[in-house]
Design a protein around this motif. Structure first.
Motif, short mmCIF file in Angstrom:
data_model
loop_
_atom_site.label_atom_id
_atom_site.label_comp_id
_atom_site.label_asym_id
_atom_site.label_seq_id
_atom_site.Cartn_x
_atom_site.Cartn_y
_atom_site.Cartn_z
N ALA A 424 0.82 -1.21 0.00
CA ALA A 424 0.00 0.00 0.00
C ALA A 424 0.86 1.26 0.00
O ALA A 424 0.48 2.28 -0.60
CB ALA A 424 -0.93 -0.01 1.21
N GLU A 425 2.01 1.19 0.64
CA GLU A 425 2.87 2.36 0.73
C GLU A 425 3.75 2.54 -0.50
O GLU A 425 3.95 3.67 -0.97
CB GLU A 425 3.77 2.24 1.96
CG GLU A 425 4.74 3.39 2.12
CD GLU A 425 5.73 3.18 3.26
OE1 GLU A 425 6.77 3.87 3.26
OE2 GLU A 425 5.48 2.32 4.13
N VAL A 426 4.25 1.44 -1.06
CA VAL A 426 5.31 1.51 -2.07
C VAL A 426 4.79 1.38 -3.50
O VAL A 426 5.25 2.09 -4.39
CB VAL A 426 6.37 0.43 -1.78
CG1 VAL A 426 7.41 0.37 -2.89
CG2 VAL A 426 7.05 0.69 -0.44
N LEU A 427 3.83 0.50 -3.72
CA LEU A 427 3.43 0.19 -5.10
C LEU A 427 2.67 1.29 -5.82
O LEU A 427 2.67 1.30 -7.07
CB LEU A 427 2.61 -1.11 -5.13
CG LEU A 427 3.36 -2.37 -4.70
CD1 LEU A 427 2.51 -3.61 -4.97
CD2 LEU A 427 4.72 -2.49 -5.39
N PRO A 428 2.06 2.25 -5.13
CA PRO A 428 1.47 3.37 -5.89
C PRO A 428 2.47 4.10 -6.77
O PRO A 428 2.07 4.78 -7.73
CB PRO A 428 0.93 4.29 -4.78
CG PRO A 428 0.56 3.35 -3.67
CD PRO A 428 1.65 2.31 -3.70
N GLY A 429 3.75 3.94 -6.49
CA GLY A 429 4.78 4.57 -7.32
C GLY A 429 4.81 4.05 -8.74
O GLY A 429 5.38 4.70 -9.63
#
Length: 592
Positions: A424-429
């Protein structure tokens, strides 16, 4: 009288000694140099220090003997994500790295790199080898903190014997076997900058395919029985393995040359040397019984050797059993050198200095994440939760043969929660389509390469191979065919345009244009250049990537480009024969 004479004779000597000591003092207090040696597609098991008796890598092994060996060190499953994490200390999806070609290998321009930090601290910075983090400036290594660059920016290269390369953006010709050539360049840079601290990054291109290696190393392996092979039940291409091991022994020879150069320059004691690989092995071969290879988020795809030497700080024979990752290397090097560095963005990595020195505290409960192609796995000190939610005790079962998730429900729940939070924190990139264009014409850099790799073929044009990184465009047969780059011109200017092409005699005479917006230039092919495909003459096993040609440069004129986004397009106006040309590269050189 004799005392006066003796004193008269001693004064110049004492003064000379004092001057010598004062001259040596700055060197003694100089910040340590850094040499980072990175292999390409070499598995954890492709070293004799890992227990593989099929080959001998004494020079690489000696780094561990003289320093530290990390028993559980993790990179990412493929090339460009690992390189981005080395350079930034941050997980690659945060930074937009979503593939290994066609622009998806780039990390975002608002990231600060290892080279940026050390250049600011007064280090001479250089990289020699495979970059694989973007070609056009400011994604280019010269735009990411490296003052000197020699090699190729693509994800793989089609020829390892005196190939076309680049030097600080300009096209040049390599000299001999590529890994040897890169080593020569690195040693020359160390020689030139021996009196100031330097950061030298040598990302070798081997043992990545195509499997090319000089006879000296191949002859040792071509008929050699292999005592240690892939796990039972896994099909192994033994000739591919032999070629990979031969390439690894060549790397070892080159590592030995670099280490001897440091000794000759009296820099060994004040130099931090690191050696590791960018992912698991590029084929199934002996790898300590681990599950997976390159591309896999299992142990075999993400575990790499890490050997580190720094005689002033690291005790010889140090073995680190705690898990560590490539994200930790930037903060570790900053900590070991003592440079002033405040990361503008939070780092995912931590300093490994406490593990190397035995001083300070270290969080042994940390987690490390492996991500590729929609798959995430997580590694704790004892367990790995794989991308399918299966749990393995990596201490008792390093081969991941027995799923213990039913017996360890609490551990599974803990690690699943951690994975969900990380995703949830990293993959939106990397969510959605990549909206980044290819930059053209930065005023701070003279050259912009626009290779076939980064272009989009339209109409009947096709790539020479499905793996884009070292391909050319062919089958340019119709007026509505086009080669297109989605670009952003960073500043208005005039640019000399040179294409690299081949054309059979019967096809000479076609005219074509290069356009962007309202600006265009027209050119005509007036000279045949029809060399054969090559590369197979050096291959030890049949390659899966494109073969190459010796492409000819042709200056097609000067084009004016205006600042802004648009389509940079090559299109035929008149086709004389069967096709216009085979196309490899457009080079734009700012002249105004």
């Amino acid at each position: 009288m004799r005392k006066v004479l003796l004193l008269f004779l001693l004064v110049p000597l004492l003064a000379s000694n004092q001057k010598r000591l004062s001259d040596e003092k700055p060197r003694a207090e100089a910040r340590p140099n850094i040499v980072i040696l990175l292999s390409d597609d070499q598995g954890w098991g492709d070293l004799s220090v890992s227990g593989n008796t099929n080959l001998h890598t004494p020079n690489i092994d000696k780094i561990a003997k003289n320093g530290a060996l990390f028993d559980r060190f993790y990179v990412q499953p493929v090339c460009s994500p690992t390189r981005a994490e080395l350079l930034t200390g941050r997980y690659h999806p945060r930074m937009g790295v979503r593939s290994t070609s066609e622009g998806g290998e780039r990390f975002n321009l608002d990231e600060t790199t290892l080279a940026d930090a050390f250049k600011k601290a007064g280090y001479a910075t250089a990289a020699f080898g495979k970059w694989h983090s973007g070609m056009q400036y400011p994604y280019h290594p010269n735009g990411r903190g490296f003052e000197e660059y020699y090699g190729f920016c693509s994800g793989h290269w089609g020829d390892y014997f005196s190939p076309m390369l680049e030097h600080n953006g300009a096209i040049t010709q390599g000299n001999g076997f590529l890994a040897d050539d890169l080593t020569e360049r690195a040693m020359a840079f160390m020689q030139e900058h021996k009196d100031q601290p330097f950061l030298v990054y040598v990302p070798y291109n081997t043992p990545h395919s195509p499997m090319q290696v000089p006879d000296r190393w191949w002859n040792e392996f071509k008929d050699k029985p292999l005592k240690m092979t892939a796990a039972q039940g896994i099909e192994e291409d033994l000739n591919f393995t032999r070629a990979a091991l031969a390439m690894c022994e060549n790397i070892d020879w080159n590592v030995g040359r670099i280490m001897e150069k440091l000794k000759a320059l009296n820099l060994e004691d004040n130099t931090i040397v690191l050696y590791f690989s960018d992912n698991g092995p590029n084929a199934f071969r002996w790898n300590g019984g681990m599950k997976g290879k390159k591309g896999s988020t299992d142990e075999g795809g993400a575990r790499s050797p890490l050997l580190m030497q720094y005689p002033k700080v690291i005790r010889p024979g140090t073995k680190v059993n705690e898990i560590a990752g490539v994200i930790d290397l930037l903060p570790t090097l900053v900590d070991l050198t003592g440079i002033a560095f405040q990361p503008p963005k939070p780092l995912d990595g931590v300093s490994l200095k406490p593990l190397l020195t035995g001083k300070g505290t270290f969080d042994k409960n940390r987690l490390l994440y492996s991500y590729w192609n929609g798959q995430t796995s997580v590694r704790s000190q004892q367990y790995r939760l794989d991308s399918k939610g299966k749990l393995y005790d990596m201490v008792a079962d390093p081969g991941q043969t027995t799923d213990i998730s039913a017996k360890k429900a609490e551990e599974v729940a803990r690690l699943k929660t951690a994975v969900n939070q990380w995703n949830a924190e990293v993959l939106p990139g990397i969510a959605g389509e990549d909206q980044r264009t290819f930059p053209v014409g930065d005023r701070e850099f003279k050259y912009t390469q626009m290779p076939a790799r980064d272009a989009r073929p339209e109409g009947g044009i096709r790539r020479s191979n499905k793996y884009p990184n070292c391909t050319f465009m062919t089958n340019w047969t119709r007026p509505d065919d086009a080669i297109v780059w989605d670009v952003e011109v960073l500043a208005d200017g005039d640019f000399d345009a040179v294409i690299y092409y081949t054309c059979a005699p019967e096809n000479v005479g076609s005219t074509f244009e290069l356009t962007m917006g309202r600006n265009q230039i027209t050119a005509k092919i007036t000279e045949a250049h029809d060399p054969p495909l090559r590369g197979m003459e050096h291959d030890r096993v049949e390659r899966m990537e494109s073969y190459v040609k010796d492409f000819k440069p042709m200056n097609i004129g000067t084009i004016h480009l205006e600042k802004g986004r648009g389509r940079l397009t090559l299109k035929a106006l008149d086709i004389v024969g069967a096709q216009v040309m085979d196309f490899r590269l457009l080079m734009l050189e700012r002249v105004k």
